[in-house]
Motif scaffolding. Sequence first.
Motif, PDB file in Angstrom:
ATOM      1  N   MET A 220     -15.440 -50.752  24.567  1.00 39.08           N
ATOM      2  CA  MET A 220     -14.554 -51.309  23.551  1.00 39.08           C
ATOM      3  C   MET A 220     -14.391 -52.812  23.701  1.00 39.08           C
ATOM      4  O   MET A 220     -14.174 -53.525  22.710  1.00 39.08           O
ATOM      5  CB  MET A 220     -13.196 -50.602  23.583  1.00 39.08           C
ATOM      6  CG  MET A 220     -12.340 -50.840  22.340  1.00 39.08           C
ATOM      7  SD  MET A 220     -13.196 -50.604  20.736  1.00 39.08           S
ATOM      8  CE  MET A 220     -13.658 -48.878  20.850  1.00 39.08           C
TER       9      MET A 220
ATOM     10  N   SER B 133      -8.382 -50.978  19.993  1.00 36.12           N
ATOM     11  CA  SER B 133      -8.167 -49.799  20.839  1.00 36.12           C
ATOM     12  C   SER B 133      -9.182 -48.698  20.580  1.00 36.12           C
ATOM     13  O   SER B 133      -9.458 -47.879  21.458  1.00 36.12           O
ATOM     14  CB  SER B 133      -6.748 -49.249  20.629  1.00 36.12           C
ATOM     15  OG  SER B 133      -6.568 -48.858  19.278  1.00 36.12           O
ATOM     16  N   ASP B 134      -9.757 -48.682  19.363  1.00 28.58           N
ATOM     17  CA  ASP B 134     -10.722 -47.628  19.065  1.00 28.58           C
ATOM     18  C   ASP B 134     -11.641 -48.062  17.933  1.00 28.58           C
ATOM     19  O   ASP B 134     -11.451 -49.112  17.310  1.00 28.58           O
ATOM     20  CB  ASP B 134     -10.012 -46.314  18.709  1.00 28.58           C
ATOM     21  CG  ASP B 134      -9.031 -46.456  17.553  1.00 28.58           C
ATOM     22  OD1 ASP B 134      -9.280 -47.308  16.662  1.00 28.58           O
ATOM     23  OD2 ASP B 134      -8.029 -45.723  17.531  1.00 28.58           O
TER      24      ASP B 134
END
Length: 441
Positions: A260, A279-280
């Motif tokens: 990430m 975060s994603d």
Amino acid sequence: MTTTRFAPSPTGYIHVGNLRTALMNYLIARKAGGTFILRIDDTDPERSKEEYVDAIKQDMEWLGLHWDRIERQSERLDRYADAADKLREMGRFYEAFETPTELDLKRKKQLNMGKPPVYDRAALNLSDAEKEALRAERGNGVWRFKLDHERIEWTDGILGDISIDAASVSDPVLIRGDGQVLYTIASVVDDTEMGVTDVVRGSDHVTNTATQIQIIEALGGACPRFAHHSLLTGPQGEALSKRLGTLALRDLREQGVQPMALLSLMARLGSSDPVELRSDMAELIEGFDVNRFGAAPTKFDVQDLFPLTAKHLQSLPLADVADAVADAGVPAELAESFWEMARENITTLGDLKGWWELCRDGAEPLIADEDREFIAEAVALLPEGPFDGETWGTWTKAVKEATGRKGKGLFMPLRKALTGMERGPEMATLLPLLQVIRARG
């Protein structure tokens, strides 16, 4: 439906430059709810290796760039042969026999005359008998696409309006003398037949794009939307191409870079938006806009990945790093408290081992001469174990009352004596994990 593709050649490991192309195409497809194709450009049988195909898949999966389907260009050679036949029938494909030395001499002569160094189409004037004689002497020639000498124009998703005079470009070689099909035609056939709607690639492909637009039109296909991202340079603006071999994705993974962190940097690098840790993948997709990228060379510094990696790790619960904590040797019953202590003090997961060694084995005390009596008195006041999160506060309060020390003069000598370091984790969370001190307590 929006369809994009990433078409690496399996002739080596993919690096950050390849990733930029892959990620942009992936994010465009996902944002539009479309299709992302992994297309292996393996038409070169000498250089293509299956181990690199496997490595490409592994690297993509590590990053979470999951493809909807995979294609192999080596399995589509009949489609390229059909396209070549069609171009021959249209009079847009011709065989040329010049050697590399002869072409080089022609280019030098044109440059000396102030002309663009493009192929002079001498092969178009060869008779059938002359061609047969050249084949007998030199073997099969290369096959060139005959460009229409007109301006080729398109609106680029990053560079804006592009206009290239086809007369300033050599007729591109599409098939080599040994029969190998080259990227220029293979990609056109694939993009057309696979319904590719958007192509993002490096700015070094702009001239390729101009010639491919004419090939697409000659074959009756629909042109995708093109966008050409800037090329990466080193942090000082130096050419990165010579260093890309050391910036392979698997090397970055070995160094502890988190996916990430890498994706967050590459999804914004060179755009008008600031780099922010996401975060994603959903956040990356939502915030991506290829039109916000610029044409200027983009500086890439591998060191920028490590603060992002550290920040990402700090956000993770134990469940996400449990294997790494266990691999560092931390007993299961201490894993939670160890992670709470270590998470703020590591750059990569590889740092966990050092922190556990400190907890397990202790450290060489760092004690100034003027602090020796103070440390001896403080150790004598250490409470009985077991230690918990309150022990540090209870102990230092007792030491303060007994010695009169306070603030930095109290806490710093104790930290240095227990850890051998001037800075580090909160001592309240570290003290219960120090195995040697626990035993003493």
